[in-house]
Design an enzyme around this catalytic site. Structure first.
Site, PDB file in Angstrom:
ATOM      1  CG  ASN A   1      -7.519  -2.484  -6.011  1.00  0.00           C
ATOM      2  OD1 ASN A   1      -6.502  -3.158  -5.866  1.00  0.00           O
ATOM      3  ND2 ASN A   1      -7.862  -1.551  -5.142  1.00  0.00           N
TER       4      ASN A   1
ATOM      5  CG  ASP B   1      -2.128   0.856   1.054  1.00  0.00           C
ATOM      6  OD1 ASP B   1      -2.346   1.367  -0.065  1.00  0.00           O
ATOM      7  OD2 ASP B   1      -2.871   1.038   2.031  1.00  0.00           O
TER       8      ASP B   1
HETATM    9  C1  FPP Z   1      -1.866   0.092  -3.448  1.00  0.00           C
HETATM   10  O1  FPP Z   1      -1.446   1.434  -3.503  1.00  0.00           O
HETATM   11  C2  FPP Z   1      -1.308  -0.645  -4.562  1.00  0.00           C
HETATM   12  C3  FPP Z   1      -2.034  -1.226  -5.566  1.00  0.00           C
HETATM   13  C4  FPP Z   1      -3.505  -1.196  -5.627  1.00  0.00           C
HETATM   14  C5  FPP Z   1      -1.394  -1.913  -6.692  1.00  0.00           C
HETATM   15  C6  FPP Z   1      -0.147  -2.662  -6.375  1.00  0.00           C
HETATM   16  C7  FPP Z   1       0.544  -2.939  -7.633  1.00  0.00           C
HETATM   17  C8  FPP Z   1       1.872  -2.873  -7.806  1.00  0.00           C
HETATM   18  C9  FPP Z   1       2.852  -2.610  -6.731  1.00  0.00           C
HETATM   19  C10 FPP Z   1       2.371  -3.082  -9.164  1.00  0.00           C
HETATM   20  C11 FPP Z   1       3.266  -4.262  -9.285  1.00  0.00           C
HETATM   21  C12 FPP Z   1       2.594  -5.555  -9.379  1.00  0.00           C
HETATM   22  C13 FPP Z   1       2.470  -6.268 -10.509  1.00  0.00           C
HETATM   23  C14 FPP Z   1       2.204  -7.732 -10.401  1.00  0.00           C
HETATM   24  C15 FPP Z   1       2.579  -5.678 -11.850  1.00  0.00           C
HETATM   25  P1  FPP Z   1      -2.530   2.567  -3.583  1.00  0.00           P
HETATM   26  O2  FPP Z   1      -2.669   2.963  -5.011  1.00  0.00           O
HETATM   27  O3  FPP Z   1      -3.783   2.140  -2.908  1.00  0.00           O
HETATM   28  O4  FPP Z   1      -1.821   3.708  -2.774  1.00  0.00           O
HETATM   29  P2  FPP Z   1      -2.490   4.827  -1.874  1.00  0.00           P
HETATM   30  O5  FPP Z   1      -3.125   4.121  -0.696  1.00  0.00           O
HETATM   31  O6  FPP Z   1      -1.330   5.668  -1.486  1.00  0.00           O
HETATM   32  O7  FPP Z   1      -3.471   5.545  -2.756  1.00  0.00           O
END
Ligand code: FPP
Length: 255
Positions: free
Chosen positions: A81, A33
């Site tokens: 998501n 996250d």
């Molecule tokens: C959460 O951060 C992260 C995600 C929803 C996506 C995670 C994906 C990756 C790290 C990409 C790599 C993985 C692959 C398999 C290609 P957020 O966007 O919720 O962050 P925030 O809470 O700061 O908004």
């Protein structure tokens, strides 16, 4: 109970982690996250955070292997998501497509077995085909296990398991009074994985967010404020040290 071998309390010496080999988790699960906040704080689009997050994933996978962890399960995209803006979903899918194409050879060369858990049916056809291919190509690898939770929600996974068991009951193959915990475990997407020993969540929130609910009954949790793109080898080592200090009793009395 599958394993009790991490119960031994380690001696934390300057030779750690080798000295504490008994307390290395076999399976680490990660809620990655903080990508969005990482990008926002730099005035960058969220995608830049996800890209950096993919780099962090590469580092942590290497760190796992160096430390002797055998299984890494990552929460890449949750069922929830799908409610994100279409442009962000499409960027994440593009990143996944890219990751699958670019990394497959390296993963295979390094004898990594790739698995996916979740309801993959809403994914576009070409990604599903790449996933099937990656899973098949790496199926016999056993040096390391990377599992990607994609379009994954634990409640939905448990629901799918309940339906599978209900079908067995209606066909007469199983009696309701004979359903065991093992039957449920075996009906989950994670049927061939051990339960996670350590679950790390970056980005400051302290909740499971529908990740591995059944499997994490005895898992140790490690929460950190560090945003996922900033989470590197040193942070991971900190998490392992914290884990090594804990005494896992699985509900039993103190040893
Ligand atoms: C959460 O951060 C992260 C995600 C929803 C996506 C995670 C994906 C990756 C790290 C990409 C790599 C993985 C692959 C398999 C290609 P957020 O966007 O919720 O962050 P925030 O809470 O700061 O908004």
């Amino acid at each position: 109970m599958k394993r009790q071998d991490s119960i031994v309390k380690p001696l934390l010496t300057d030779r750690w982690p080798l000295a504490a080999a008994n307390s290395i988790p076999r399976h680490v699960a990660v809620i990655m996250d903080g990508n969005g906040r990482w990008a926002k704080s730099r005035g960058l689009p969220r995608t830049a955070g996800h890209k950096k997050g993919a780099d962090a994933l590469r580092n942590i996978m290497n760190a796992c292997r160096n430390a002797g962890v055998s299984y890494l399960t990552i929460y890449a995209f949750s069922s929830e998501n799908w409610k994100r803006p279409e442009s962000e979903i499409s960027d994440l899918m593009q990143l996944l497509r890219h990751y699958l194409q670019q990394e497959l050879e390296t993963l295979h060369e390094n004898k990594v077995r790739l698995r996916f858990i979740g309801d993959l049916s809403p994914l576009v056809k070409d990604i599903r085909a790449s996933i099937d291919d990656a899973v098949e190509v790496t199926a016999k690898n056993s040096a390391f296990n990377l599992t990607v939770a994609l379009s994954y929600g634990a409640r939905q996974e448990i629901l799918r398991a309940a339906r599978r068991l209900a079908e067995k009951i209606s066909s007469g193959a199983l009696k309701p009074e004979n359903i065991s915990e093992e039957d449920i475990s075996r009906s989950l997407d994670t049927s061939d994985l051990p339960d996670p020993d350590l679950l790390i969540r970056t980005g400051g929130e302290q909740r499971l967010s529908n990740f591995l609910l059944w499997q994490s009954a005895y898992t140790e949790f490690y929460f950190t404020e560090t945003l996922w793109p900033d989470f590197g080898q040193a942070h991971f080592t900190e998490a392992l040290k914290d884990y090594a200090r804990r005494e896992r009793r699985y509900g039993t009395a103190e040893a």
